[in-house]
Design a protein around this motif. Sequence first.
Motif, PDB file in Angstrom:
ATOM      1  N   ILE A 196      39.655  37.892  50.271  1.00  0.00           N
ATOM      2  CA  ILE A 196      40.064  36.613  49.701  1.00  0.00           C
ATOM      3  C   ILE A 196      40.241  36.787  48.196  1.00  0.00           C
ATOM      4  CG2 ILE A 196      39.389  34.216  49.293  1.00  0.00           C
ATOM      5  CD1 ILE A 196      37.898  34.298  51.946  1.00  0.00           C
ATOM      6  N   VAL A 197      41.428  36.513  47.692  1.00  0.00           N
ATOM      7  CA  VAL A 197      41.743  36.725  46.280  1.00  0.00           C
ATOM      8  C   VAL A 197      41.058  35.656  45.427  1.00  0.00           C
ATOM      9  CG1 VAL A 197      43.603  36.888  44.588  1.00  0.00           C
ATOM     10  CG2 VAL A 197      43.955  37.727  46.924  1.00  0.00           C
ATOM     11  N   ASN A 253      43.448  26.304  48.195  1.00  0.00           N
ATOM     12  CA  ASN A 253      44.568  27.157  47.789  1.00  0.00           C
ATOM     13  C   ASN A 253      44.167  28.627  47.908  1.00  0.00           C
ATOM     14  OD1 ASN A 253      47.179  27.676  46.849  1.00  0.00           O
ATOM     15  ND2 ASN A 253      46.478  27.779  44.723  1.00  0.00           N
ATOM     16  N   PHE A 254      43.528  28.969  49.029  1.00  0.00           N
ATOM     17  CA  PHE A 254      43.094  30.342  49.238  1.00  0.00           C
ATOM     18  C   PHE A 254      44.290  31.258  49.505  1.00  0.00           C
ATOM     19  CE2 PHE A 254      38.497  29.462  50.856  1.00  0.00           C
ATOM     20  CZ  PHE A 254      38.221  28.901  49.624  1.00  0.00           C
ATOM     21  N   SER A 255      44.103  32.531  49.156  1.00  0.00           N
ATOM     22  CA  SER A 255      45.119  33.548  49.434  1.00  0.00           C
ATOM     23  C   SER A 255      44.392  34.820  49.837  1.00  0.00           C
ATOM     24  CB  SER A 255      45.988  33.797  48.194  1.00  0.00           C
ATOM     25  OG  SER A 255      46.932  34.817  48.446  1.00  0.00           O
ATOM     26  N   ILE A 256      44.954  35.556  50.823  1.00  0.00           N
ATOM     27  CA  ILE A 256      44.317  36.800  51.239  1.00  0.00           C
ATOM     28  C   ILE A 256      45.220  37.979  50.926  1.00  0.00           C
ATOM     29  CG2 ILE A 256      42.862  35.779  53.029  1.00  0.00           C
ATOM     30  CD1 ILE A 256      44.920  36.810  55.092  1.00  0.00           C
ATOM     31  N   ARG A 257      44.569  39.097  50.693  1.00  0.00           N
ATOM     32  CA  ARG A 257      45.248  40.371  50.438  1.00  0.00           C
ATOM     33  C   ARG A 257      44.833  41.322  51.555  1.00  0.00           C
ATOM     34  NH1 ARG A 257      43.273  41.611  45.177  1.00  0.00           N
ATOM     35  NH2 ARG A 257      41.474  42.449  46.276  1.00  0.00           N
ATOM     36  N   ILE A 258      45.819  41.891  52.268  1.00  0.00           N
ATOM     37  CA  ILE A 258      45.521  42.706  53.445  1.00  0.00           C
ATOM     38  C   ILE A 258      46.059  44.119  53.233  1.00  0.00           C
ATOM     39  CG2 ILE A 258      45.938  42.992  55.922  1.00  0.00           C
ATOM     40  CD1 ILE A 258      46.205  39.960  56.128  1.00  0.00           C
ATOM     41  N   GLY A 259      45.265  45.110  53.633  1.00  0.00           N
ATOM     42  CA  GLY A 259      45.680  46.511  53.609  1.00  0.00           C
ATOM     43  C   GLY A 259      45.435  47.161  54.959  1.00  0.00           C
ATOM     44  N   ILE A 260      46.399  47.987  55.419  1.00  0.00           N
ATOM     45  CA  ILE A 260      46.299  48.618  56.748  1.00  0.00           C
ATOM     46  C   ILE A 260      46.628  50.104  56.621  1.00  0.00           C
ATOM     47  CG2 ILE A 260      47.170  48.626  59.121  1.00  0.00           C
ATOM     48  CD1 ILE A 260      48.036  45.719  58.702  1.00  0.00           C
ATOM     49  N   HIS A 261      45.848  50.932  57.336  1.00  0.00           N
ATOM     50  CA  HIS A 261      46.121  52.371  57.389  1.00  0.00           C
ATOM     51  C   HIS A 261      45.793  52.897  58.786  1.00  0.00           C
ATOM     52  CE1 HIS A 261      46.445  56.576  56.497  1.00  0.00           C
ATOM     53  NE2 HIS A 261      45.151  56.792  56.701  1.00  0.00           N
ATOM     54  N   THR A 262      46.603  53.847  59.236  1.00  0.00           N
ATOM     55  CA  THR A 262      46.380  54.499  60.528  1.00  0.00           C
ATOM     56  C   THR A 262      45.995  55.952  60.290  1.00  0.00           C
ATOM     57  OG1 THR A 262      48.018  53.066  61.576  1.00  0.00           O
ATOM     58  CG2 THR A 262      47.407  55.089  62.745  1.00  0.00           C
ATOM     59  N   ASN A 309      38.410  54.876  53.922  1.00  0.00           N
ATOM     60  CA  ASN A 309      38.565  54.926  52.467  1.00  0.00           C
ATOM     61  C   ASN A 309      39.986  54.537  52.063  1.00  0.00           C
ATOM     62  OD1 ASN A 309      38.311  55.449  49.748  1.00  0.00           O
ATOM     63  ND2 ASN A 309      38.473  57.663  49.976  1.00  0.00           N
ATOM     64  N   ILE A 310      40.990  55.126  52.732  1.00  0.00           N
ATOM     65  CA  ILE A 310      42.383  54.838  52.387  1.00  0.00           C
ATOM     66  C   ILE A 310      42.729  53.385  52.687  1.00  0.00           C
ATOM     67  CG2 ILE A 310      44.773  55.380  52.965  1.00  0.00           C
ATOM     68  CD1 ILE A 310      43.887  58.283  53.420  1.00  0.00           C
ATOM     69  N   ALA A 311      42.284  52.871  53.830  1.00  0.00           N
ATOM     70  CA  ALA A 311      42.581  51.483  54.188  1.00  0.00           C
ATOM     71  C   ALA A 311      42.037  50.523  53.132  1.00  0.00           C
ATOM     72  CB  ALA A 311      41.997  51.154  55.562  1.00  0.00           C
ATOM     73  N   HIS A 312      40.831  50.805  52.669  1.00  0.00           N
ATOM     74  CA  HIS A 312      40.235  49.939  51.647  1.00  0.00           C
ATOM     75  C   HIS A 312      41.020  50.006  50.337  1.00  0.00           C
ATOM     76  CE1 HIS A 312      37.353  48.668  48.520  1.00  0.00           C
ATOM     77  NE2 HIS A 312      36.950  47.813  49.443  1.00  0.00           N
ATOM     78  N   CYS A 313      41.433  51.208  49.934  1.00  0.00           N
ATOM     79  CA  CYS A 313      42.227  51.358  48.699  1.00  0.00           C
ATOM     80  C   CYS A 313      43.562  50.641  48.809  1.00  0.00           C
ATOM     81  CB  CYS A 313      42.454  52.834  48.389  1.00  0.00           C
ATOM     82  SG  CYS A 313      40.963  53.696  47.848  1.00  0.00           S
ATOM     83  N   ILE A 314      44.192  50.708  49.999  1.00  0.00           N
ATOM     84  CA  ILE A 314      45.480  50.046  50.195  1.00  0.00           C
ATOM     85  C   ILE A 314      45.321  48.528  50.038  1.00  0.00           C
ATOM     86  CG2 ILE A 314      47.269  49.547  51.904  1.00  0.00           C
ATOM     87  CD1 ILE A 314      47.436  52.319  50.626  1.00  0.00           C
ATOM     88  N   GLU A 315      44.222  47.999  50.550  1.00  0.00           N
ATOM     89  CA  GLU A 315      43.981  46.558  50.383  1.00  0.00           C
ATOM     90  C   GLU A 315      43.671  46.224  48.931  1.00  0.00           C
ATOM     91  OE1 GLU A 315      41.585  43.580  49.156  1.00  0.00           O
ATOM     92  OE2 GLU A 315      40.379  45.217  49.946  1.00  0.00           O
ATOM     93  N   TYR A 316      42.817  47.026  48.289  1.00  0.00           N
ATOM     94  CA  TYR A 316      42.359  46.734  46.919  1.00  0.00           C
ATOM     95  C   TYR A 316      43.523  46.736  45.934  1.00  0.00           C
ATOM     96  CZ  TYR A 316      39.456  46.964  42.738  1.00  0.00           C
ATOM     97  OH  TYR A 316      38.871  46.707  41.524  1.00  0.00           O
ATOM     98  N   GLN A 317      44.517  47.614  46.181  1.00  0.00           N
ATOM     99  CA  GLN A 317      45.669  47.695  45.287  1.00  0.00           C
ATOM    100  C   GLN A 317      46.867  46.922  45.842  1.00  0.00           C
ATOM    101  OE1 GLN A 317      46.452  51.483  43.296  1.00  0.00           O
ATOM    102  NE2 GLN A 317      44.683  52.351  44.349  1.00  0.00           N
ATOM    103  N   GLY A 318      46.604  46.024  46.765  1.00  0.00           N
ATOM    104  CA  GLY A 318      47.677  45.237  47.348  1.00  0.00           C
ATOM    105  C   GLY A 318      48.053  44.048  46.487  1.00  0.00           C
ATOM    106  N   ILE A 319      48.849  43.142  47.060  1.00  0.00           N
ATOM    107  CA  ILE A 319      49.364  41.970  46.375  1.00  0.00           C
ATOM    108  C   ILE A 319      48.843  40.727  47.077  1.00  0.00           C
ATOM    109  CG2 ILE A 319      51.463  40.731  45.667  1.00  0.00           C
ATOM    110  CD1 ILE A 319      52.940  43.409  45.835  1.00  0.00           C
ATOM    111  N   ALA A 320      48.414  39.740  46.303  1.00  0.00           N
ATOM    112  CA  ALA A 320      47.896  38.508  46.894  1.00  0.00           C
ATOM    113  C   ALA A 320      48.943  37.874  47.807  1.00  0.00           C
ATOM    114  CB  ALA A 320      47.500  37.531  45.787  1.00  0.00           C
TER     115      ALA A 320
END
Length: 552
Positions: free
Chosen positions: A383-384, A466-475, A498-509
């Motif tokens: 949640i951003v 006015n919540f917004s979520i940021r999602i990251g996915i890795h296979t 580790n990669i999935a978490h980084c993809i979410e952390y550096q994602g866009i709201a």
Amino acid sequence: MIAFSCSVIPKKRKGLEDIVYIGRDITARQRREQLTSAQYAITRILSESQNVKQVIPQILQSICQNLGWDLGELWTPSQYIGTSVQVNSLNAVLRCVEIWSSRIISARKFKAITWQTTYTPGVGLPGQIWIRRLPLWIQDITEDGDTRRSQPAAEAGLHAAFGFPILDDSEILGLMVFFSRDVQPKDKELLQMMGSIGSQIAQFIKRKQAEDALVESEERYRDLFENANDLIQCVNSYGRFLYVNRAWQEALGYSEAEIVNMNVFDIIHPDFKQECLQRFYRVLSGEKIGQVKAAFVTKDGQTIFLEGNINCKFVEGHPVATRGIFRNLTQQIAAAEALRHQQEETERLLLNILPAVISKPLKEAATNIAEEVTHVTVLFADIVGFSEIAASISAIQLLNLLKSIFSTFDRLTEQYGLERIKSIDDVYMVIGGLPTHRPDHAQAIAQMALQMQTAIALFNTENNQNFSIRIGIHTGSVATRVIESKEITYNLWGDTVNIAHCIEYQGIAGKIQVTEDTYKFLCNEFVFEKRGEIEVQGKGKMTTYLLIRHKE
């Protein structure tokens, strides 16, 4: 003025001594000290006074006492000093509006006549100063030919006189005249200093006029300011408070009576004082600065952290006041700090390749079975702006909101046959592709991610949020091992989490970001937008895509 020193010179014969006295003329040195003392005293008065009517009597008294003069006057063309008259005005009528005199002279008659006397430009000492715009000196006023005040001055024992204009560029605001019981020759150094003092007084008056105008103009906005949640303050160019709103007073705890005598730098936290002082001078010099951060100390010694904007009002090129509008970030910072500690703990568990444990009952007993799972898909949702949200509502409200959101996510997890690993505060983690899951785990995760966006939008509408979520996915790949006979426990490690978490952390709201590995599994069924490369710790640059929707 003579200063003496003496010394004793003993002689050979016992009981006989010579005493030598040495005298030094210290008149010039003492005069310089007097001038310096007067200049310092006037500067201090101007910096500490609140209004013009307070400052003028103090300046008259200070000049007289520091320089040894007996009576001082203020002359203006208006009821009091402050109304400017242009340099080409020859119709001014000068009146005395302020007098200070020492107790050692008897000047009652002289004062009474002075209050009733007026001068026009060019007439008498005040009129001559007015029209020349220069400091003037009279060695003996009784011989000056001023038919109105020469005789009363002689009766009061007054002789030498000097005066100087209160001048700001081409505008003259008034003038000051001083008298002494002594006949004194012209003192050029004194006149030069008084010319400078006249400019200082004029600048002070102009600033006060502008400050008064600013306060008056802001009366229209006072109701708005008073009811604002932001902390609003207005201080003059010396840092003294002109106005603070109700929110400011409630946050800092100072009363109106206390604020009147306070300087803004009295309440700035020591760690921020030097930076704030530099920023204050930059604003006064006309520099535009962006968001600023500061910390104030409340009356009871607590520290509050602020963020906001400062601007400066100028009148005829001179800074007269600064206005600051600040948000109180103290609770947000405390919440963010607590969240940071919790997130560090989360990252320690997830990013340092510590096992994430999942337990599921087996339908059939198994003992010490080990197997490798080639591919799984991991989703992280966050949640951003969670720390700001946490600071603006109560803990119970926050818990209820998160519970409602995560309950919806749990239903989606079950609907798509996936596994919720854990949720820590606002972080939600899901995995698909374990032995008990459906084989099209990447597609299931993608569908769930899109449904999560829809769920958040619906939640906002129903709850006025006015919540917004940021999602990251890795296979990627993980390993599993059965460690009990009646229960399978999956120990997950490797880079996938580790990669999935980084993809979410550096994602866009509000967006769903996936790695290229996931993109390859989904590109035939879903619409993507290529984002570009991001830096992933330990992996370097990785190409990512934004999941938009399912293909029609």
